[in-house]
Design an enzyme around this catalytic site. Sequence first.
Site, PDB file in Angstrom:
ATOM      1  N   ARG A   1      19.802  30.849  35.924  1.00  0.00           N
ATOM      2  CA  ARG A   1      21.416  32.251  36.151  1.00  0.00           C
ATOM      3  C   ARG A   1      20.911  32.672  35.029  1.00  0.00           C
ATOM      4  O   ARG A   1      20.995  34.120  35.449  1.00  0.00           O
ATOM      5  CB  ARG A   1      22.359  31.752  36.465  1.00  0.00           C
ATOM      6  CG  ARG A   1      22.734  30.389  37.198  1.00  0.00           C
ATOM      7  CD  ARG A   1      24.567  30.225  37.198  1.00  0.00           C
ATOM      8  NE  ARG A   1      25.194  31.715  37.304  1.00  0.00           N
ATOM      9  CZ  ARG A   1      25.305  31.205  38.905  1.00  0.00           C
ATOM     10  NH1 ARG A   1      25.552  30.803  39.674  1.00  0.00           N
ATOM     11  NH2 ARG A   1      26.675  32.849  38.251  1.00  0.00           N
TER      12      ARG A   1
ATOM     13  N   TRP B   1      21.571  37.448  31.868  1.00  0.00           N
ATOM     14  CA  TRP B   1      20.640  37.972  32.700  1.00  0.00           C
ATOM     15  C   TRP B   1      20.455  39.151  32.208  1.00  0.00           C
ATOM     16  O   TRP B   1      21.965  39.611  32.545  1.00  0.00           O
ATOM     17  CB  TRP B   1      20.054  37.529  33.946  1.00  0.00           C
ATOM     18  CG  TRP B   1      19.517  37.806  34.753  1.00  0.00           C
ATOM     19  CD1 TRP B   1      18.068  38.056  34.704  1.00  0.00           C
ATOM     20  CD2 TRP B   1      19.488  39.430  35.111  1.00  0.00           C
ATOM     21  NE1 TRP B   1      17.390  38.582  35.178  1.00  0.00           N
ATOM     22  CE2 TRP B   1      18.306  39.741  35.683  1.00  0.00           C
ATOM     23  CE3 TRP B   1      20.363  40.186  36.042  1.00  0.00           C
ATOM     24  CZ2 TRP B   1      17.823  40.460  36.673  1.00  0.00           C
ATOM     25  CZ3 TRP B   1      20.759  41.177  36.546  1.00  0.00           C
ATOM     26  CH2 TRP B   1      19.063  41.574  37.665  1.00  0.00           C
TER      27      TRP B   1
ATOM     28  N   GLU C   1       6.415  35.702  52.710  1.00  0.00           N
ATOM     29  CA  GLU C   1       7.096  34.841  51.523  1.00  0.00           C
ATOM     30  C   GLU C   1       5.836  34.497  50.968  1.00  0.00           C
ATOM     31  O   GLU C   1       6.353  33.577  49.696  1.00  0.00           O
ATOM     32  CB  GLU C   1       7.280  33.651  52.768  1.00  0.00           C
ATOM     33  CG  GLU C   1       8.503  32.364  52.003  1.00  0.00           C
ATOM     34  CD  GLU C   1       9.112  33.319  51.346  1.00  0.00           C
ATOM     35  OE1 GLU C   1       9.676  33.588  50.678  1.00  0.00           O
ATOM     36  OE2 GLU C   1       9.874  31.828  50.130  1.00  0.00           O
TER      37      GLU C   1
ATOM     38  N   CYS D   1      23.381  35.056  34.427  1.00  0.00           N
ATOM     39  CA  CYS D   1      24.576  34.495  34.071  1.00  0.00           C
ATOM     40  C   CYS D   1      25.282  33.999  34.193  1.00  0.00           C
ATOM     41  O   CYS D   1      25.384  33.126  35.291  1.00  0.00           O
ATOM     42  CB  CYS D   1      25.104  35.688  33.446  1.00  0.00           C
ATOM     43  SG  CYS D   1      24.518  37.190  32.468  1.00  0.00           S
TER      44      CYS D   1
ATOM     45  N   HIS E   1      -5.591  51.127  58.012  1.00  0.00           N
ATOM     46  CA  HIS E   1      -4.633  52.842  58.158  1.00  0.00           C
ATOM     47  C   HIS E   1      -4.145  52.684  56.274  1.00  0.00           C
ATOM     48  O   HIS E   1      -3.295  53.551  57.005  1.00  0.00           O
ATOM     49  CB  HIS E   1      -3.537  52.667  58.701  1.00  0.00           C
ATOM     50  CG  HIS E   1      -4.117  52.123  60.556  1.00  0.00           C
ATOM     51  ND1 HIS E   1      -4.491  52.853  61.276  1.00  0.00           N
ATOM     52  CD2 HIS E   1      -3.681  50.824  61.560  1.00  0.00           C
ATOM     53  CE1 HIS E   1      -4.597  53.109  61.860  1.00  0.00           C
ATOM     54  NE2 HIS E   1      -4.256  51.390  62.568  1.00  0.00           N
TER      55      HIS E   1
ATOM     56  N   LYS F   1      17.409  32.920  39.526  1.00  0.00           N
ATOM     57  CA  LYS F   1      17.803  32.142  40.807  1.00  0.00           C
ATOM     58  C   LYS F   1      19.088  32.979  41.873  1.00  0.00           C
ATOM     59  O   LYS F   1      19.272  33.200  42.740  1.00  0.00           O
ATOM     60  CB  LYS F   1      17.972  31.062  40.698  1.00  0.00           C
ATOM     61  CG  LYS F   1      17.832  30.228  42.217  1.00  0.00           C
ATOM     62  CD  LYS F   1      17.389  28.620  41.993  1.00  0.00           C
ATOM     63  CE  LYS F   1      17.324  28.260  43.272  1.00  0.00           C
ATOM     64  NZ  LYS F   1      15.984  28.662  43.897  1.00  0.00           N
TER      65      LYS F   1
ATOM     66  N   LYS G   1       6.298  34.482  46.887  1.00  0.00           N
ATOM     67  CA  LYS G   1       6.215  33.664  46.032  1.00  0.00           C
ATOM     68  C   LYS G   1       4.796  33.973  44.873  1.00  0.00           C
ATOM     69  O   LYS G   1       5.404  34.038  43.084  1.00  0.00           O
ATOM     70  CB  LYS G   1       5.809  32.045  46.584  1.00  0.00           C
ATOM     71  CG  LYS G   1       6.476  31.122  47.235  1.00  0.00           C
ATOM     72  CD  LYS G   1       7.576  30.492  46.889  1.00  0.00           C
ATOM     73  CE  LYS G   1       8.782  31.858  46.068  1.00  0.00           C
ATOM     74  NZ  LYS G   1       9.409  32.341  46.977  1.00  0.00           N
TER      75      LYS G   1
ATOM     76  N   ASN H   1      30.422  36.798  33.117  1.00  0.00           N
ATOM     77  CA  ASN H   1      29.664  36.624  34.260  1.00  0.00           C
ATOM     78  C   ASN H   1      30.007  37.552  35.679  1.00  0.00           C
ATOM     79  O   ASN H   1      31.194  37.620  36.077  1.00  0.00           O
ATOM     80  CB  ASN H   1      28.949  34.839  34.531  1.00  0.00           C
ATOM     81  CG  ASN H   1      28.205  36.019  36.597  1.00  0.00           C
ATOM     82  OD1 ASN H   1      28.791  34.316  37.386  1.00  0.00           O
ATOM     83  ND2 ASN H   1      26.823  36.450  36.225  1.00  0.00           N
ATOM     84  N   GLY H   2      28.615  38.679  35.274  1.00  0.00           N
ATOM     85  CA  GLY H   2      28.963  39.242  36.377  1.00  0.00           C
ATOM     86  C   GLY H   2      29.244  40.690  36.078  1.00  0.00           C
ATOM     87  O   GLY H   2      28.153  41.035  35.187  1.00  0.00           O
TER      88      GLY H   2
ATOM     89  N   GLU I   1       6.343  36.147  42.250  1.00  0.00           N
ATOM     90  CA  GLU I   1       7.232  36.565  40.793  1.00  0.00           C
ATOM     91  C   GLU I   1       6.510  35.284  40.039  1.00  0.00           C
ATOM     92  O   GLU I   1       7.248  35.368  39.055  1.00  0.00           O
ATOM     93  CB  GLU I   1       8.343  35.774  42.151  1.00  0.00           C
ATOM     94  CG  GLU I   1       8.597  34.475  42.961  1.00  0.00           C
ATOM     95  CD  GLU I   1       9.834  34.481  44.053  1.00  0.00           C
ATOM     96  OE1 GLU I   1      10.679  35.546  43.287  1.00  0.00           O
ATOM     97  OE2 GLU I   1       9.932  34.046  44.748  1.00  0.00           O
TER      98      GLU I   1
END
Length: 598
Positions: free
Chosen positions: A27, A74, A473, A2, A496, A593, A477, A100-101, A480
Amino acid sequence: MCGIIGYIGAKPAKQEILQSLQLLEYRGYDSAGLCCFENDKLKLIKKKGKVSTLITACENEFVTAHCGIGHTRWATHGDPSDKNAHPHLSENNNVAIVHNGIIENFESLKGNLQKNGTRFRSETDSEVIAQLLQKSKCESELKKVQELSTLLKGSYAIAILFKELSNQIFAIKKNSPLILGKANDGLYLSSDVNALIGKTSEYYIMQENDIIWIDNQDVYLFDSNLRAKDIEYQPLTLTTQDISRGTFEHYMHKEIMQVPQAIELTMTEFEPMQNPLTRIPAELIKSAEHFSIIGCGTAYNAGNTISYYARQRDIFVDCYYASEYRYEKFLSRKNEVCIFISQSGETADTIEALKKAKEHNIPTIVVTNVASSTLNKLADYILPTKAGPEIAVASTKAYSAQITALYAFIDYVYCIKNGINCRSCILKDKLKDICDKLKSYDLSIIDNIANQLKNIERVFFIGRGVDFATSQEASLKLKEISNIHSEALYAGELKHGTLALIDENTVVIVIATQKELLEKTINSVYEIKARGAKVIMLTQFEVSIDAVDILVSLPQTDQLLMAEVSIYPLQMLAYKTALYKGLDPDKPRNLAKSVTVE
Ligand code: G6P
């Protein structure tokens, strides 16, 4: 998560707030809203969807407004919808807030308010703030805002408008970032300094429990006991150029192209005159028996990548996800040094992990990309990365900058532990060579691979040693931003279990940059091919393997630093695959992000 914004000044509030909201969209982008004073009333518009939807909805509105607050969301509590979007109004429409929070005790607060007859309009935790302010018996609005800190548990950056106090904004913060920006003709509040670039020349980072009261062009700062504080502004040096997409269609593309620059600029930070490593006492390094690296997402992967480099230098590093580290049992290990990695410096899990380390008196070092961030304020020592503002949700250039700073750190530790004079110029020359090669690296083959991946259900990335870390990584990428299910595996582990999933609908991407592991990795390639999967291999070695469908040649460089090279085409692969799938690479589904909630 947010982003919140507030504006008061000579310019039209709608324009200032909406422009800044677009810069805060990384955000969260599932809904957005705006509330301004207009003709001494609080006028509110909020919409499900991206900020662009809100912009359309506000087209002919807020014409005379010069003071207001905005939010891009968000979702945590309550699905993305018009009603759950911020700002939230109190029941009598006299108070408007953006938050925000997370308000951790919202259920009990809401229950009590409901018992006393308050009707709620949303499913959010945040609405309770507006209702509490409406119900407060305190004699002044400032006191009502102060009272919030005694009632709310959790994390919050809140901006507030009271209908009775036209053209005034109040703000309070705890555990979520909030910045005050000052311009010649206005004042801003923002979750992030980036949203103020090109608007203000100075800013102040609000401290824990600070309260701000803006009354037209006058601004007052108080601590939690309402004692007045001086506002110590700092200059804002970033320019609009730093945050513009330039000629690129997406930030992610621009940021991948900036990888060489991010490596070079970060390395420059470690030059003798200003080397931040020299601020870490040699005694501390000498006596350190354990190094732990802690981060989330890409930052964690950067730590994992560097742990292989460290091992080559006989330095043993443990890596932890920040969300797990704080619950580890051995936090009181002797002679431990913790290194926290975070692009934003605002990730809640990483901040909490650092606080935990501090509680145990463990020396803390942070590797961050944002000088004004919370982590920088909390840590004992700072290793800055110079990637420049990273705006796309998926991290690319920041990862490359993080491993650059950590190569320098590990070399420094090695030299101190072995009584050698540290010469970062050797590393600098090697990285310079890598950057030159990346700048001229022809990535056209990646386009073809991305086109083939768009219809694939499953992708596995495999590698041994540091190539496994790069696989993690690369896999993150791809998943996402392209929404393809992908997983990273040690090449030797396939047989395995995961081999059961390999068939003609699978692509396996093999990373093989370590000479001594090459033969064994090639064995895995044959095992995969025998099960019908398509195999793509990235290597700098000249190999001819008939089981490989597409060979991606990597530039040749120091093997120990190959992680800096091999991720580059794979970042591009994720980007291009998202494009082929018609997805917005800068704003992946369900993600944000800066994850400022635990
Ligand atoms: C989120 C982002 C990732 C990022 C992670 C850690 O999950 O989507 O791209 O790697 O947070 O962020 P930080 O700012 O701490 O590096």
